[in-house]
Design a protein around this motif. Structure first.
Motif, PDB file in Angstrom:
ATOM      1  N   PRO A 108       6.250  -8.403   6.772  1.00 11.40           N
ATOM      2  CA  PRO A 108       5.229  -7.669   7.517  1.00 11.40           C
ATOM      3  C   PRO A 108       3.881  -8.383   7.460  1.00 11.40           C
ATOM      4  N   ASP A 109       3.032  -8.096   8.446  1.00 11.74           N
ATOM      5  CA  ASP A 109       1.672  -8.627   8.378  1.00 11.74           C
ATOM      6  C   ASP A 109       0.844  -7.794   7.406  1.00 11.74           C
ATOM      7  N   ALA A 110      -0.404  -8.203   7.223  1.00 12.17           N
ATOM      8  CA  ALA A 110      -1.245  -7.560   6.213  1.00 12.17           C
ATOM      9  C   ALA A 110      -1.401  -6.068   6.468  1.00 12.17           C
ATOM     10  N   ASP A 111      -1.678  -5.711   7.715  1.00 12.27           N
ATOM     11  CA  ASP A 111      -1.906  -4.307   8.034  1.00 12.27           C
ATOM     12  C   ASP A 111      -0.668  -3.471   7.751  1.00 12.27           C
ATOM     13  N   HIS A 112       0.516  -4.053   8.014  1.00 13.54           N
ATOM     14  CA  HIS A 112       1.741  -3.284   7.815  1.00 13.54           C
ATOM     15  C   HIS A 112       2.188  -3.267   6.358  1.00 13.54           C
ATOM     16  N   VAL A 113       1.753  -4.236   5.561  1.00 15.35           N
ATOM     17  CA  VAL A 113       1.947  -4.087   4.116  1.00 15.35           C
ATOM     18  C   VAL A 113       1.214  -2.836   3.650  1.00 15.35           C
ATOM     19  N   ARG A 114      -0.025  -2.676   4.098  1.00 14.04           N
ATOM     20  CA  ARG A 114      -0.815  -1.497   3.718  1.00 14.04           C
ATOM     21  C   ARG A 114      -0.133  -0.211   4.179  1.00 14.04           C
ATOM     22  N   LEU A 149       3.546   4.453   2.699  1.00 15.65           N
ATOM     23  CA  LEU A 149       4.628   5.342   3.129  1.00 15.65           C
ATOM     24  C   LEU A 149       5.838   5.276   2.195  1.00 15.65           C
ATOM     25  N   GLY A 150       5.747   4.472   1.133  1.00 13.60           N
ATOM     26  CA  GLY A 150       6.854   4.363   0.188  1.00 13.60           C
ATOM     27  C   GLY A 150       8.021   3.540   0.708  1.00 13.60           C
ATOM     28  N   LEU A 151       7.744   2.630   1.651  1.00 14.74           N
ATOM     29  CA  LEU A 151       8.814   1.847   2.271  1.00 14.74           C
ATOM     30  C   LEU A 151       9.008   0.481   1.619  1.00 14.74           C
ATOM     31  N   LEU A 152       8.126   0.116   0.668  1.00 14.40           N
ATOM     32  CA  LEU A 152       8.219  -1.179  -0.005  1.00 14.40           C
ATOM     33  C   LEU A 152       8.517  -1.002  -1.485  1.00 14.40           C
ATOM     34  N   MET A 153       9.270  -1.943  -2.034  1.00 12.00           N
ATOM     35  CA  MET A 153       9.596  -1.962  -3.457  1.00 12.00           C
ATOM     36  C   MET A 153       8.512  -2.737  -4.217  1.00 12.00           C
ATOM     37  N   LYS A 154       8.133  -2.244  -5.396  1.00 10.09           N
ATOM     38  CA  LYS A 154       7.216  -3.015  -6.228  1.00 10.09           C
ATOM     39  C   LYS A 154       7.907  -4.297  -6.691  1.00 10.09           C
ATOM     40  N   LEU A 155       7.145  -5.392  -6.729  1.00 11.50           N
ATOM     41  CA  LEU A 155       7.694  -6.680  -7.139  1.00 11.50           C
ATOM     42  C   LEU A 155       7.720  -6.795  -8.663  1.00 11.50           C
ATOM     43  N   ASP A 156       8.778  -7.386  -9.177  1.00  7.18           N
ATOM     44  CA  ASP A 156       8.882  -7.690 -10.601  1.00  7.18           C
ATOM     45  C   ASP A 156       8.364  -9.111 -10.791  1.00  7.18           C
ATOM     46  N   GLY A 190      -3.505  -7.715  -6.456  1.00  7.39           N
ATOM     47  CA  GLY A 190      -2.576  -7.982  -7.545  1.00  7.39           C
ATOM     48  C   GLY A 190      -1.156  -8.238  -7.109  1.00  7.39           C
ATOM     49  N   ASN A 191      -0.924  -8.349  -5.791  1.00  7.38           N
ATOM     50  CA  ASN A 191       0.420  -8.636  -5.273  1.00  7.38           C
ATOM     51  C   ASN A 191       1.462  -7.669  -5.828  1.00  7.38           C
ATOM     52  N   VAL A 192       1.119  -6.405  -5.817  1.00  8.55           N
ATOM     53  CA  VAL A 192       2.039  -5.393  -6.332  1.00  8.55           C
ATOM     54  C   VAL A 192       3.277  -5.283  -5.443  1.00  8.55           C
ATOM     55  N   TYR A 193       3.078  -5.402  -4.119  1.00  5.50           N
ATOM     56  CA  TYR A 193       4.175  -5.219  -3.172  1.00  5.50           C
ATOM     57  C   TYR A 193       4.453  -6.444  -2.307  1.00  5.50           C
ATOM     58  N   SER A 194       3.584  -7.434  -2.333  1.00  4.18           N
ATOM     59  CA  SER A 194       3.723  -8.517  -1.356  1.00  4.18           C
ATOM     60  C   SER A 194       3.151  -9.819  -1.888  1.00  4.18           C
ATOM     61  N   TRP A 226       5.700 -11.982   2.338  1.00  2.00           N
ATOM     62  CA  TRP A 226       7.009 -11.619   1.804  1.00  2.00           C
ATOM     63  C   TRP A 226       6.916 -10.245   1.152  1.00  2.00           C
ATOM     64  N   ALA A 227       7.898  -9.423   1.401  1.00  2.00           N
ATOM     65  CA  ALA A 227       7.972  -8.119   0.736  1.00  2.00           C
ATOM     66  C   ALA A 227       9.447  -7.733   0.652  1.00  2.00           C
TER      67      ALA A 227
END
Length: 213
Positions: free
Chosen positions: A26-32, A37-44, A66-70, A207-208
């Motif tokens: 996704p682009d930046a706006d859609h990461v947000r 909306l709870g559609l992304l997984m937190k990155l390990d 902090g690149n929590v999701y992307s 990347w997400a």
């Protein structure tokens, strides 16, 4: 594959729990939008050692500190690309671009299928911020876009092949796509990729991981 960020969002929302996508871009706006909306997984981060190689400013982006999701994948600008053999007018700015459209008879014009970016560059053409929430300014942009609508032949995010095949004369493009089109038509030498003077959008793709991966 998905043709636009809007289509990606719709698929993620309508196929919850079903295997549609694992890794997404996704682009930046859609990461947000999608993380809220709870559609992304937190990155390990322990599984992504190369994160240490990111330049510091890519680790503190406003849409995901902090690149929590992307993680940023690539970046560029929103620009416009044209067939120099068919577009005889010099276009340097977004104002030039929109002012020219009523004079584009006989040309094939394509807009990207991305409302936020089309509205954004139209705001730029009027001298306003892409991020404005001023109702008067947004109303002016609505009027501008409705006025040029008759001169836009297609609204398509998948435009590279048609542009390379000589089927599009002028279009809003992403910088990387414009350069690909130009390279493909190197023999013809008829493609100009215009980085608009004054200002335009700097975008990032990221990347997400889908929350349903």
């Amino acid at each position: 594959n998905f043709t636009s960020n809007e289509q990606l969002l719709t698929k993620l929302q309508t196929t919850k729990g079903q295997k549609t996508y694992d890794i997404i871009v996704p682009d930046a706006d859609h990461v947000r939008i999608e993380k809220d909306l709870g559609l992304l997984m937190k990155l390990d981060h322990s599984l992504i050692p190369n994160l240490k190689n990111l330049a510091p400013h890519w680790t503190q982006v406003s849409y995901d500190p902090g690149n929590v999701y992307s993680v940023v994948k690539d970046t560029g600008i929103t620009c416009f690309t044209l067939r120099s053999d068919n577009v005889k007018t010099q276009l340097h700015t977004w104002k030039d671009f929109f002012d020219f459209l009523p004079h584009s008879n006989g040309l094939t014009v394509n807009f990207i299928e991305s409302p936020s970016e089309v509205i954004g560059v139209a705001l730029n053409s009027l001298g306003y911020s892409m991020n404005t929430d001023d109702e008067s300014q947004l109303s002016q942009v609505r009027d501008l876009l409705l006025s040029v609508k008759p001169y836009v032949d297609t609204v398509n995010e998948v435009y590279v092949n048609d542009f390379q095949g000589g089927k599009i004369d002028l279009g809003i493009t992403y910088s990387g796509d414009g350069l690909r089109i130009q390279a493909a038509r190197k023999k013809e030498g008829d493609i100009e990729v215009i980085a608009p003077e004054s200002k335009s959008e700097i975008w990032t793709d990221n990347w997400a991981i889908s929350a349903y991966a």
